[in-house]
Structures are given as structure tokens and as C-alpha cells.
Design a protein around this motif. Structure first.
Motif, PDB file in Angstrom:
ATOM      1  N   LEU A  44       0.824  -1.204   0.000  1.00 38.12           N
ATOM      2  CA  LEU A  44       0.000   0.000   0.000  1.00 38.12           C
ATOM      3  C   LEU A  44       0.864   1.262   0.000  1.00 38.12           C
ATOM      4  CD1 LEU A  44      -2.817  -1.052   2.508  1.00 38.12           C
ATOM      5  CD2 LEU A  44      -2.870  -1.101   0.004  1.00 38.12           C
ATOM      6  N   GLN A  45       1.972   1.238   0.750  1.00 41.93           N
ATOM      7  CA  GLN A  45       2.869   2.394   0.791  1.00 41.93           C
ATOM      8  C   GLN A  45       3.447   2.660  -0.601  1.00 41.93           C
ATOM      9  OE1 GLN A  45       3.713   4.619   3.129  1.00 41.93           O
ATOM     10  NE2 GLN A  45       5.168   5.629   1.748  1.00 41.93           N
ATOM     11  N   TRP A  46       3.820   1.573  -1.292  1.00 43.40           N
ATOM     12  CA  TRP A  46       4.360   1.709  -2.645  1.00 43.40           C
ATOM     13  C   TRP A  46       3.303   2.273  -3.593  1.00 43.40           C
ATOM     14  CZ3 TRP A  46       3.442  -1.611  -7.085  1.00 43.40           C
ATOM     15  CH2 TRP A  46       4.274  -1.309  -8.167  1.00 43.40           C
ATOM     16  N   LEU A  47       2.063   1.778  -3.477  1.00 41.71           N
ATOM     17  CA  LEU A  47       0.979   2.317  -4.305  1.00 41.71           C
ATOM     18  C   LEU A  47       0.752   3.801  -3.998  1.00 41.71           C
ATOM     19  CD1 LEU A  47      -1.675  -0.571  -4.105  1.00 41.71           C
ATOM     20  CD2 LEU A  47      -0.245   0.037  -6.070  1.00 41.71           C
ATOM     21  N   GLY A  48       0.851   4.154  -2.729  1.00 31.27           N
ATOM     22  CA  GLY A  48       0.606   5.543  -2.345  1.00 31.27           C
ATOM     23  C   GLY A  48       1.669   6.496  -2.866  1.00 31.27           C
ATOM     24  N   GLN A  49       2.929   6.143  -2.727  1.00 34.49           N
ATOM     25  CA  GLN A  49       3.989   7.067  -3.132  1.00 34.49           C
ATOM     26  C   GLN A  49       4.197   7.085  -4.646  1.00 34.49           C
ATOM     27  OE1 GLN A  49       6.942   4.990  -0.654  1.00 34.49           O
ATOM     28  NE2 GLN A  49       8.276   4.918  -2.459  1.00 34.49           N
ATOM     29  N   THR A  50       3.583   6.133  -5.373  1.00 28.30           N
ATOM     30  CA  THR A  50       3.601   6.188  -6.836  1.00 28.30           C
ATOM     31  C   THR A  50       2.311   6.778  -7.397  1.00 28.30           C
ATOM     32  OG1 THR A  50       2.807   3.899  -6.877  1.00 28.30           O
ATOM     33  CG2 THR A  50       5.196   4.259  -7.092  1.00 28.30           C
ATOM     34  N   GLY A  51       1.468   7.324  -6.538  1.00 34.91           N
ATOM     35  CA  GLY A  51       0.284   8.059  -6.968  1.00 34.91           C
ATOM     36  C   GLY A  51      -0.923   7.233  -7.312  1.00 34.91           C
ATOM     37  N   ARG A  52      -0.901   5.897  -7.055  1.00 38.07           N
ATOM     38  CA  ARG A  52      -2.029   5.055  -7.437  1.00 38.07           C
ATOM     39  C   ARG A  52      -3.031   4.828  -6.298  1.00 38.07           C
ATOM     40  NH1 ARG A  52       1.411   0.346 -10.165  1.00 38.07           N
ATOM     41  NH2 ARG A  52       2.943   1.207  -8.702  1.00 38.07           N
ATOM     42  N   LEU A  53      -2.680   5.248  -5.100  1.00 38.89           N
ATOM     43  CA  LEU A  53      -3.608   5.133  -3.971  1.00 38.89           C
ATOM     44  C   LEU A  53      -3.359   6.327  -3.034  1.00 38.89           C
ATOM     45  CD1 LEU A  53      -5.820   3.360  -2.681  1.00 38.89           C
ATOM     46  CD2 LEU A  53      -4.010   2.190  -1.402  1.00 38.89           C
ATOM     47  N   PRO A  54      -3.971   7.454  -3.309  1.00 40.08           N
ATOM     48  CA  PRO A  54      -3.672   8.684  -2.542  1.00 40.08           C
ATOM     49  C   PRO A  54      -3.958   8.564  -1.044  1.00 40.08           C
ATOM     50  CG  PRO A  54      -4.892   9.178  -4.573  1.00 40.08           C
ATOM     51  CD  PRO A  54      -4.904   7.691  -4.434  1.00 40.08           C
ATOM     52  N   THR A  55      -4.899   7.688  -0.681  1.00 38.15           N
ATOM     53  CA  THR A  55      -5.244   7.577   0.742  1.00 38.15           C
ATOM     54  C   THR A  55      -4.348   6.619   1.511  1.00 38.15           C
ATOM     55  OG1 THR A  55      -6.821   5.837   0.179  1.00 38.15           O
ATOM     56  CG2 THR A  55      -7.689   8.093   0.313  1.00 38.15           C
ATOM     57  N   ALA A  56      -3.338   6.040   0.836  1.00 39.17           N
ATOM     58  CA  ALA A  56      -2.538   4.974   1.445  1.00 39.17           C
ATOM     59  C   ALA A  56      -1.861   5.423   2.734  1.00 39.17           C
ATOM     60  CB  ALA A  56      -1.498   4.472   0.448  1.00 39.17           C
ATOM     61  N   ARG A  57      -1.246   6.603   2.693  1.00 35.06           N
ATOM     62  CA  ARG A  57      -0.499   7.047   3.864  1.00 35.06           C
ATOM     63  C   ARG A  57      -1.429   7.245   5.065  1.00 35.06           C
ATOM     64  NH1 ARG A  57       4.784  10.399   4.093  1.00 35.06           N
ATOM     65  NH2 ARG A  57       4.872  10.975   6.282  1.00 35.06           N
ATOM     66  N   ARG A  58      -2.552   7.865   4.822  1.00 34.31           N
ATOM     67  CA  ARG A  58      -3.505   8.096   5.914  1.00 34.31           C
ATOM     68  C   ARG A  58      -4.041   6.771   6.454  1.00 34.31           C
ATOM     69  NH1 ARG A  58      -8.991  10.353   5.445  1.00 34.31           N
ATOM     70  NH2 ARG A  58      -8.672  10.366   3.201  1.00 34.31           N
ATOM     71  N   TYR A  59      -4.269   5.813   5.543  1.00 32.11           N
ATOM     72  CA  TYR A  59      -4.798   4.520   5.969  1.00 32.11           C
ATOM     73  C   TYR A  59      -3.751   3.705   6.726  1.00 32.11           C
ATOM     74  CZ  TYR A  59      -6.584  -0.211   5.776  1.00 32.11           C
ATOM     75  OH  TYR A  59      -7.000  -1.469   6.119  1.00 32.11           O
ATOM     76  N   ILE A  60      -2.536   3.706   6.225  1.00 29.69           N
ATOM     77  CA  ILE A  60      -1.488   2.913   6.884  1.00 29.69           C
ATOM     78  C   ILE A  60      -1.296   3.368   8.322  1.00 29.69           C
ATOM     79  CG2 ILE A  60       1.000   2.476   6.939  1.00 29.69           C
ATOM     80  CD1 ILE A  60       0.927   2.438   3.888  1.00 29.69           C
ATOM     81  N   ASP A  61      -1.267   4.659   8.528  1.00 35.69           N
ATOM     82  CA  ASP A  61      -1.038   5.152   9.882  1.00 35.69           C
ATOM     83  C   ASP A  61      -2.161   4.725  10.825  1.00 35.69           C
ATOM     84  OD1 ASP A  61       1.321   6.289   9.117  1.00 35.69           O
ATOM     85  OD2 ASP A  61       0.475   8.281   8.759  1.00 35.69           O
TER      86      ASP A  61
END
Length: 472
Positions: A44-61
Motif C-alpha cells: 500500500l505504501q508503494w501504491l501511495g507514493q507512486t500516486g495510485r492510492l492517494p489515501t494509502a499514507r492516511r490509511y497505513i497510519d
């Protein structure tokens, strides 16, 4: 012969195997969740930092806080509980495993400590780090947790399929045993499955997420369920790697193991069917209740699989070496001449309640040879199993125990000890009266000896399966 004895604790009506099994299943489920959770967060972190899942960082935390709470606290507590119960119940088995694999076990703990350090650092500082540092930290956590699985998998699978170890004595022959790889891959997919289902559950309770954001996270997490498609093939591979007699217990030879195997397989198929058709093909939204139901099925599948893994080792805890009652194959013949409790230095609990020395001897024999898998009148109680047996049936069935039930070890004691055990069982079945006659008929003892000699000390698995049960 120098045979070690250890103090053995009693858990009343709870069978010792059930106690360690219950703690072990909970610990395995939590540990696999922690491993799969790390892999999922990396994804998910990889998807988030490559722009494919913008909510990844908020969700991971948000998601990681649950992961830390469950895996670090409950996982650590149940891990300590595993060590405590196994040492209480089967200290000789643990002693052999530590003696043979102490450096590999130390390596596993090194990765475990790295997992804890990386996880704590992410929990404490992750939200203030840049994306690259977060991915590095999560990658370290995931690698360490999976490596911990890698090392412990080799030690645990060795117990059932020691492979060439029994001939060569080489550590690596035992570690990379016949069931090592199918077991490792199967467990890795199980970790991913549990993490995906946990993510689908948790996302329903994370605040400030819209329905569309939750749906996207669910579908991203659901791809971790896709490897379940190869589980049937892995299951077949694993079954082919274990001994023929172990397969027979699971496939009808033991009612309990067949039921638990069917339970695990049915739960896995239900999860796989929902994942394939509902989440991956139809892209359905999964609510909290459904996710909780599927996660519960995953727990039942884990319970069924762990029960089968433990049970299929019978009559051993370490195949071809150590029986479930902690006597080795080589020691049985010696114990039949010298007695299994002759040199047992530990006193009995409530010894004064036993009305004569023969019953005290029988209670000691039960404690050393039977109590790991049986209670007196509780779970798998001898009273329930033998209440309709005549004294002659009791004597013959115990004397030829491996013929009576091939997944049990041979009786490892003298005819006098066997007669004492028979009288202790009968006294227990008769509600423990205040007076009980001592039996010492030489003809009875001679007949017991003849029954024991007739079947010998050959394990029951060889009587049933012959050469197919030979070491792999």
C-alpha cells in the motif's frame, strides 16, 4: 541408560495437548497476521507514493496502530505462553529441538528483535518521515517478520519430516526437510490472506474515509487474496511430502483429524470463493460484518490446519526419534525390563488419596506415559474410553497398545507397572473407593509379558504401513 525426568504439571480435566494447542493456534494466527500485515503495508505504501492510492499514507497510519496493538502485545504474550506451556507439558521435546537447532533458533530471534525495533520505530516516527524512509522501514519490518517465519518453519516442519537428518545428523538436512518449502509457501499465502481480510475489516472502522475511498482500499487489499488460487496445489504438494501413515490419519484414519482437516479445507474454500467471485471479479464492497465473518473463517481454517499438523506426527513429537510421551524408540525395550518410573524422583500430587502402593505406582505410570494425551475423566479421559472394558481387555489392549491404536506409542514399562496402571484405571472408574485389593497373580503378569513380547516394541505405524512408513 540415562533417561531424563522432568516435573509434569497437571491441568485437571483439560488435556495437555489441548492446552498447548489452544495457545499455539492463537499465537500462530496473530503471528501470521503480523507477517502478512507488514507485506500489505509495504504494498500500500508503494501504491501511495507512486500516486495510485492517494489515501494509502492516511490509511497505513491508522491500520498500523491496530497491527501494532494486536501483533506486538497479544502476539508477544501468546509467544511467551507457548514457551511456558510447552516447557510445562513436553520439556524433553523442546530440549531436543533447542539442542539440535540452537543457532538457527537464535537467528530466528535476531530477526524477531529486528522486527520489533522496525515496527516500533515506524509506530513512533512513521507519520513524520518521507515516503522513501517509510517504505524502507516497512520493508525492514516485513523482511524481518518473514525471515522469522522462514527459520521457525524449518524447525517445526523437521518434527514431522526429519528427512535425511536421522541418518546424517547434519543441521541443514533437517532444516531443509521434505515439507519445508510447501509449508513455507503455504504459510506465506496464509499470512497474506489474513492480512487482506483484516484490512477489509479495519477499513470499515477508520474514520474520515468516504465510501469510495474505502472501496478502493478494499479492492487494493483484496489482491493479496489472489494467491489462494494455488492453495489446493500446495496442499497436495504438502500431503505428498509427509509420511503415508500421517496422510492416513488425516484422510479417514483418525476421526478427529479428518474433521479438523475438513473444517480447515471448507473454510479456506469459502474464503477463496468469495475472494475470487465477489471481490476480484465482481468488485463488490465488503462491509464490516462480512469481513469479520471471513476473518473468523480464516481463524477456523488456521485452527484446523494447526490441529492436523500437530496430530499427524503421532505417535511421535519428533518422528523416528521421540514418542509423544517423551520416551525414545531405543528406550522402550530397556524400560520394559527396568520400569518407566523406577527412577522418577518426583512425588505425586495428592498421594495420600491413593489407598495402596500399587495404585500409587499406577498413577505414576499414567503421569509419565498417558497424561500428555489423556486425562482421568475429562477431555479424552481414560474413564470414558475404558469404562466397559474387562480387566483382561485392559491388560491386553495396553500391552499391545500400538496394535490397538497405531497412532499411540508402545507401552514402555514392566508387566508389574502395566498391572498397576490397570488397577489404577479400574479404581478411578469405580469412583475411587477407600479400599482396593492389590493384585499380584504371577500367571497374570506372565500373560501380560507374553502379550508385550508378541507385538514387541515396533511402532504401530510399521505394523499398519510397513515400509511406506519408513523415514524419507
Amino acid at each position: 541408560m540415562d533417561i531424563p525426568y522432568f516435573p509434569i504439571n497437571d491441568f485437571g480435566p483439560m488435556m495437555k495437548g489441548l492446552v498447548i494447542g489452544g495457545v499455539g493456534i492463537l499465537h500462530v494466527f496473530l503471528a501470521q497476521f503480523a507477517i502478512g500485515g507488514g507485506l500489505l503495508m509495504c504494498h500500500l505504501q508503494w501504491l501511495g507514493q507512486t500516486g495510485r492510492l492517494p489515501t494509502a499514507r492516511r490509511y497505513i497510519d491508522g491500520f498500523f496502530q491496530y497491527l501494532v496493538l494486536i501483533s506486538f502485545v497479544l502476539g508477544a504474550l501468546t509467544g511467551v505462553g507457548m514457551w511456558f506451556t510447552t516447557i510445562q507439558i513436553s520439556p524433553r521435546t523442546i530440549g531436543v529441538m533447542v539442542e539440535e537447532f540452537h543457532w538457527l533458533w537464535a537467528t530466528e530471534y535476531t530477526f524477531f528483535f529486528l522486527e520489533i525495533a522496525a515496527g516500533y520505530c515506524f509506530y513512533r516516527y512513521g507519520r513524520w518521515l518521507d515516503d522513501r524512509s517509510r517504505l524502507t522501514l516497512l520493508g525492514t519490518y516485513s523482511l524481518a517478520s518473514w525471515a522469522s517465519l522462514f527459520w521457525i518453519n524449518g524447525i517445526l516442519s523437521w518434527q514431522l519430516t526429519p528427512g535425511a537428518f536421522m541418518e546424517t545428523g547434519r543441521v541443514w538436512d533437517g532444516f531443509f526437510n521434505p515439507s519445508f518449502f510447501p509449508s513455507l509457501i503455504f504459510r506465506t499465502i496464509t499470512c497474506m490472506t489474513i492480512a487482506a481480510l483484516a484490512s477489509c475489516l479495519v477499513v470499515n472502522f477508520v474514520r474520515d474515509f468516504t465510501r469510495e475511498e474505502r472501496t478502493e482500499i478494499i479492492h487494493r487489499s483484496a489482491w493479496f487474496l489472489a494467491p489462494m488460487a494455488v492453495m489446493p496445489l500446495l496442499g497436495i504438494w504438502y500431503f505428498l511430502s509427509i509420511p503415508a501413515d500421517s496422510r492416513s490419519w488425516v484422510l479417514g484414519g483418525s476421526v478427529a483429524m479428518t474433521l479438523f482437516f475438513s473444517l480447515g479445507a471448507a473454510c479456506s474454500m469459502l474464503i477463496g470463493a468469495y475472494a475470487l467471485f465477489g471481490l476480484l471479479r465482481k468488485r463488490l464492497y465488503i462491509n464490516g460484518a462480512t469481513a469479520l465473518l471471513l476473518l473468523s473463517l480464516a481463524f477456523l481454517a488456521t485452527a484446523g490446519g494447526e490441529f492436523v499438523r500437530e496430530g499427524s506426527r503421532k505417535p511421535y513429537t519428533i518422528r523416528e526419534y521421540l514418542y509423544s510421551n517423551s520416551f525414545t524408540e531405543d528406550e522402550v525395550a530397556w524400560l520394559r525390563e527396568h520400569g518407566s518410573v523406577t527412577y522418577d524422583p518426583f512425588p505425586l500430587q495428592n498421594e495420600t488419596e491413593l489407598v495402596n502402593d500399587q495404585l500409587r505406582l499406577g498413577a505414576k505410570v499414567f503421569r509419565n506415559q498417558c497424561s500428555i494425551c489423556h486425562t482421568v475423566a475429562g477431555a479424552n479421559g481414560l474413564s470414558h474410553l475404558t469404562t466397559t472394558w474387562t480387566p483382561t481387555q485392559l491388560r491386553m489392549n495396553i500391552a499391545q497398545l500400538q496394535r490397538t491404536k497405531p497412532f499411540m506409542p508402545p507401552f514402555a514399562g514392566t508387566p508389574t507397572e502395566l498391572e498397576a496402571l490397570v488397577q489404577w484405571i479400574r479404581w478411578s472408574n469405580e469412583s475411587r473407593p477407600a479400599e482396593w485389593p492389590v493384585t499380584d497373580d504371577p500367571e497374570v503378569l506372565l500373560r501380560i509379558r507374553e502379550w508385550m513380547d508378541e507385538v514387541g516394541t515396533t511402532p504401530g505405524i510399521y505394523l499398519v504401513h510397513g515400509s511406506e512408513a519408513s523415514p524419507q
